[in-house]
Design a protein around this motif. Structure first.
Motif, PDB file in Angstrom:
ATOM      1  N   SER A 198       0.841  -1.189   0.000  1.00 29.86           N
ATOM      2  CA  SER A 198       0.000   0.000   0.000  1.00 29.86           C
ATOM      3  C   SER A 198       0.883   1.249   0.000  1.00 29.86           C
ATOM      4  O   SER A 198       2.073   1.194   0.312  1.00 29.86           O
ATOM      5  CB  SER A 198      -0.922   0.019   1.230  1.00 29.86           C
ATOM      6  OG  SER A 198      -0.171   0.217   2.414  1.00 29.86           O
ATOM      7  N   ALA A 199       0.284   2.396  -0.334  1.00 31.37           N
ATOM      8  CA  ALA A 199       1.050   3.644  -0.425  1.00 31.37           C
ATOM      9  C   ALA A 199       1.709   4.013   0.899  1.00 31.37           C
ATOM     10  O   ALA A 199       2.755   4.657   0.916  1.00 31.37           O
ATOM     11  CB  ALA A 199       0.123   4.770  -0.879  1.00 31.37           C
ATOM     12  N   LEU A 200       1.119   3.591   1.998  1.00 23.29           N
ATOM     13  CA  LEU A 200       1.659   3.949   3.312  1.00 23.29           C
ATOM     14  C   LEU A 200       3.000   3.278   3.580  1.00 23.29           C
ATOM     15  O   LEU A 200       3.849   3.824   4.278  1.00 23.29           O
ATOM     16  CB  LEU A 200       0.661   3.565   4.405  1.00 23.29           C
ATOM     17  CG  LEU A 200       0.912   4.159   5.794  1.00 23.29           C
ATOM     18  CD1 LEU A 200       0.778   5.680   5.758  1.00 23.29           C
ATOM     19  CD2 LEU A 200      -0.052   3.580   6.819  1.00 23.29           C
ATOM     20  N   TYR A 201       3.209   2.093   3.002  1.00 20.17           N
ATOM     21  CA  TYR A 201       4.435   1.341   3.269  1.00 20.17           C
ATOM     22  C   TYR A 201       5.260   1.041   2.014  1.00 20.17           C
ATOM     23  O   TYR A 201       6.381   0.545   2.128  1.00 20.17           O
ATOM     24  CB  TYR A 201       4.084   0.012   3.948  1.00 20.17           C
ATOM     25  CG  TYR A 201       3.521   0.167   5.340  1.00 20.17           C
ATOM     26  CD1 TYR A 201       4.352   0.458   6.421  1.00 20.17           C
ATOM     27  CD2 TYR A 201       2.149   0.034   5.582  1.00 20.17           C
ATOM     28  CE1 TYR A 201       3.842   0.604   7.700  1.00 20.17           C
ATOM     29  CE2 TYR A 201       1.635   0.187   6.859  1.00 20.17           C
ATOM     30  CZ  TYR A 201       2.481   0.466   7.917  1.00 20.17           C
ATOM     31  OH  TYR A 201       1.973   0.619   9.175  1.00 20.17           O
ATOM     32  N   ARG A 202       4.720   1.337   0.864  1.00 19.96           N
ATOM     33  CA  ARG A 202       5.390   0.972  -0.387  1.00 19.96           C
ATOM     34  C   ARG A 202       6.745   1.678  -0.513  1.00 19.96           C
ATOM     35  O   ARG A 202       6.863   2.875  -0.266  1.00 19.96           O
ATOM     36  CB  ARG A 202       4.484   1.320  -1.563  1.00 19.96           C
ATOM     37  CG  ARG A 202       4.953   0.798  -2.897  1.00 19.96           C
ATOM     38  CD  ARG A 202       3.838   0.816  -3.919  1.00 19.96           C
ATOM     39  NE  ARG A 202       3.143   2.094  -3.968  1.00 19.96           N
ATOM     40  CZ  ARG A 202       1.827   2.217  -3.877  1.00 19.96           C
ATOM     41  NH1 ARG A 202       1.073   1.147  -3.692  1.00 19.96           N
ATOM     42  NH2 ARG A 202       1.259   3.398  -3.961  1.00 19.96           N
ATOM     43  N   MET A 203       7.756   0.928  -0.946  1.00 21.15           N
ATOM     44  CA  MET A 203       9.086   1.487  -1.179  1.00 21.15           C
ATOM     45  C   MET A 203       9.665   0.845  -2.435  1.00 21.15           C
ATOM     46  O   MET A 203      10.008  -0.328  -2.425  1.00 21.15           O
ATOM     47  CB  MET A 203      10.013   1.210   0.006  1.00 21.15           C
ATOM     48  CG  MET A 203       9.611   1.891   1.302  1.00 21.15           C
ATOM     49  SD  MET A 203      10.781   1.562   2.636  1.00 21.15           S
ATOM     50  CE  MET A 203      10.587  -0.219   2.806  1.00 21.15           C
ATOM     51  N   GLY A 204       9.750   1.612  -3.513  1.00 25.94           N
ATOM     52  CA  GLY A 204      10.322   1.078  -4.744  1.00 25.94           C
ATOM     53  C   GLY A 204       9.471  -0.025  -5.336  1.00 25.94           C
ATOM     54  O   GLY A 204       8.246   0.078  -5.432  1.00 25.94           O
TER      55      GLY A 204
ATOM     56  N   GLU B 224      -4.909  16.141   1.912  1.00 31.29           N
ATOM     57  CA  GLU B 224      -6.265  15.612   1.773  1.00 31.29           C
ATOM     58  C   GLU B 224      -6.385  14.519   0.717  1.00 31.29           C
ATOM     59  O   GLU B 224      -6.874  13.412   1.004  1.00 31.29           O
ATOM     60  CB  GLU B 224      -7.252  16.740   1.454  1.00 31.29           C
ATOM     61  CG  GLU B 224      -8.691  16.234   1.353  1.00 31.29           C
ATOM     62  CD  GLU B 224      -9.694  17.365   1.270  1.00 31.29           C
ATOM     63  OE1 GLU B 224     -10.897  17.070   1.252  1.00 31.29           O
ATOM     64  OE2 GLU B 224      -9.281  18.545   1.220  1.00 31.29           O
ATOM     65  N   VAL B 225      -5.948  14.789  -0.512  1.00 32.19           N
ATOM     66  CA  VAL B 225      -6.109  13.804  -1.589  1.00 32.19           C
ATOM     67  C   VAL B 225      -5.313  12.542  -1.281  1.00 32.19           C
ATOM     68  O   VAL B 225      -5.808  11.415  -1.421  1.00 32.19           O
ATOM     69  CB  VAL B 225      -5.665  14.406  -2.943  1.00 32.19           C
ATOM     70  CG1 VAL B 225      -5.686  13.324  -4.021  1.00 32.19           C
ATOM     71  CG2 VAL B 225      -6.580  15.548  -3.339  1.00 32.19           C
ATOM     72  N   GLU B 226      -4.061  12.719  -0.833  1.00 32.10           N
ATOM     73  CA  GLU B 226      -3.214  11.571  -0.516  1.00 32.10           C
ATOM     74  C   GLU B 226      -3.820  10.739   0.602  1.00 32.10           C
ATOM     75  O   GLU B 226      -3.829   9.498   0.548  1.00 32.10           O
ATOM     76  CB  GLU B 226      -1.826  12.075  -0.099  1.00 32.10           C
ATOM     77  CG  GLU B 226      -0.812  10.970   0.127  1.00 32.10           C
ATOM     78  CD  GLU B 226       0.571  11.502   0.470  1.00 32.10           C
ATOM     79  OE1 GLU B 226       1.523  10.712   0.433  1.00 32.10           O
ATOM     80  OE2 GLU B 226       0.689  12.708   0.786  1.00 32.10           O
ATOM     81  N   LEU B 227      -4.361  11.410   1.605  1.00 30.18           N
ATOM     82  CA  LEU B 227      -4.914  10.706   2.759  1.00 30.18           C
ATOM     83  C   LEU B 227      -6.173   9.926   2.386  1.00 30.18           C
ATOM     84  O   LEU B 227      -6.343   8.771   2.793  1.00 30.18           O
ATOM     85  CB  LEU B 227      -5.226  11.703   3.876  1.00 30.18           C
ATOM     86  CG  LEU B 227      -5.678  11.105   5.210  1.00 30.18           C
ATOM     87  CD1 LEU B 227      -4.630  10.160   5.761  1.00 30.18           C
ATOM     88  CD2 LEU B 227      -5.958  12.228   6.212  1.00 30.18           C
ATOM     89  N   ILE B 228      -7.056  10.533   1.616  1.00 25.00           N
ATOM     90  CA  ILE B 228      -8.287   9.844   1.214  1.00 25.00           C
ATOM     91  C   ILE B 228      -7.954   8.576   0.431  1.00 25.00           C
ATOM     92  O   ILE B 228      -8.538   7.508   0.657  1.00 25.00           O
ATOM     93  CB  ILE B 228      -9.181  10.786   0.381  1.00 25.00           C
ATOM     94  CG1 ILE B 228      -9.750  11.883   1.287  1.00 25.00           C
ATOM     95  CG2 ILE B 228     -10.321  10.012  -0.288  1.00 25.00           C
ATOM     96  CD1 ILE B 228     -10.495  12.973   0.545  1.00 25.00           C
ATOM     97  N   ASP B 229      -6.987   8.670  -0.490  1.00 21.27           N
ATOM     98  CA  ASP B 229      -6.584   7.493  -1.263  1.00 21.27           C
ATOM     99  C   ASP B 229      -5.983   6.416  -0.362  1.00 21.27           C
ATOM    100  O   ASP B 229      -6.234   5.225  -0.527  1.00 21.27           O
ATOM    101  CB  ASP B 229      -5.565   7.883  -2.341  1.00 21.27           C
ATOM    102  CG  ASP B 229      -6.202   8.673  -3.484  1.00 21.27           C
ATOM    103  OD1 ASP B 229      -7.446   8.638  -3.598  1.00 21.27           O
ATOM    104  OD2 ASP B 229      -5.461   9.328  -4.242  1.00 21.27           O
ATOM    105  N   MET B 230      -5.179   6.843   0.620  1.00 20.96           N
ATOM    106  CA  MET B 230      -4.553   5.882   1.528  1.00 20.96           C
ATOM    107  C   MET B 230      -5.585   5.147   2.363  1.00 20.96           C
ATOM    108  O   MET B 230      -5.465   3.949   2.604  1.00 20.96           O
ATOM    109  CB  MET B 230      -3.568   6.601   2.452  1.00 20.96           C
ATOM    110  CG  MET B 230      -2.217   6.851   1.852  1.00 20.96           C
ATOM    111  SD  MET B 230      -1.054   7.448   3.109  1.00 20.96           S
ATOM    112  CE  MET B 230       0.463   7.453   2.146  1.00 20.96           C
ATOM    113  N   VAL B 231      -6.589   5.870   2.838  1.00 25.02           N
ATOM    114  CA  VAL B 231      -7.628   5.250   3.664  1.00 25.02           C
ATOM    115  C   VAL B 231      -8.390   4.195   2.853  1.00 25.02           C
ATOM    116  O   VAL B 231      -8.655   3.091   3.341  1.00 25.02           O
ATOM    117  CB  VAL B 231      -8.600   6.314   4.213  1.00 25.02           C
ATOM    118  CG1 VAL B 231      -9.822   5.657   4.845  1.00 25.02           C
ATOM    119  CG2 VAL B 231      -7.888   7.180   5.252  1.00 25.02           C
TER     120      VAL B 231
END
Length: 282
Positions: A69-75, A267-274
């Motif tokens: 997920s975007a919260l933990y993704r690395m490379g 806001e946009v980044e957070l909504i997508d992450m949720v």
């Protein structure tokens, strides 16, 4: 006709039920409980955690999904469970395990309210991790967990309320306010019942005004969590109807050396992450 309970009556009844009957508190699913026990043991190695997770295909799939997920993704994406566990580490895996356990809370009596409370927990968790990066807060902080559990007491209170006769006839607005009032006490009771680390309980108490900070470092972490909570509310990621912009002039913005633009830009980044985290943990 059954009289509708008042806010104070309902809030007090929920709190009394939780304090007076520990058995009323929900327990984490068995596999999640075992995983949290392993993580709490300093002798546990990541290889052992990967082996434990692999025994439950559903859990393994969620861990892999969360790691990507975007919260933990690395490379590049993690393509194996071992890679996912290595990427998440002990802290990240604890966050995923607690997220899965928290998603079991809330009961079935108020499904829409439960869903809003759950998404708010996710939003505060993700926002806390994002804001900690912007604020250059201590890298040792378990930021996603701190934020995730900030309002988890609302889910506990909602589950307890759904089984109480005192909620009969109560409209959802009163129930929403009641679980907000019971949030801090129910959260603390849950941490004790689940045997969570003292640092989580202490920060939770600090954020809810139940204790004083031990020093500037702890104050800074609490400010990050409180600002994340305000951001989630402002972005309508929760059960709360805010009459005003709770981010406007929030004291933590200046205290953390952030700008209003940096916070609102989440806001946009957070909504997508949720949305992504909700899919991974459901």
């Amino acid at each position: 006709m059954t009289a509708k309970p008042s806010l104070s009556t309902l809030s007090a009844a929920i709190t009394e039920k939780v304090k007076g009957s520990p058995a009323a508190l929900p327990t984490p699913p068995t596999m999640i409980g075992q995983l949290l026990g392993l993580i709490a043991d300093d002798r546990t190695r990541l290889e052992e955690l990967a082996e434990a997770v692999s025994k439950d295909p559903g859990l393994a799939m969620r861990v892999l999904s969360a790691a990507n997920s975007a919260l933990y993704r690395m490379g590049s994406p993690a393509t194996s469970l071992q890679q996912a566990v290595s990427r998440l580490g002990m802290r990240g895996l604890r966050g995923i395990a607690l997220g899965l356990a928290a998603n079991e809370l809330g009961g079935k009596s108020y499904p829409e309210l439960r869903e809003r409370c759950w998404r708010h927990c996710l939003a505060v968790g993700a926002a806390t991790k994002l804001l900690a990066r912007h604020a250059r807060a201590s890298a040792s902080g378990d930021f996603f967990v701190f934020g995730l559990l900030h309002n988890v007491g609302e889910l506990v209170a909602l589950q307890v309320a759904g089984r109480m006769k005192e909620t009969a006839g109560a409209d959802e607005g009163i129930v929403t306010e009641a679980i907000q009032q019971a949030n801090a006490g129910c959260g603390q009771a849950l941490f004790t019942a689940w045997g969570l680390p003292e640092v989580i309980s202490n920060l939770h108490m600090l954020c809810h005004g139940l204790r004083e900070a031990d020093g500037p470092a702890e104050t800074r972490v609490a400010q990050v969590v409180q600002l994340a909570d305000a951001a989630a509310r402002a972005f309508e990621l929760g059960p709360h109807d805010e009459a005003e912009d709770v981010l406007e002039g929030h004291p933590a913005i200046a205290a953390l050396g952030l700008s209003q633009y940096q916070v609102c830009d989440l806001e946009v980044e957070l909504i997508d992450m949720v949305l992504e985290l909700n899919d991974a943990l459901s």
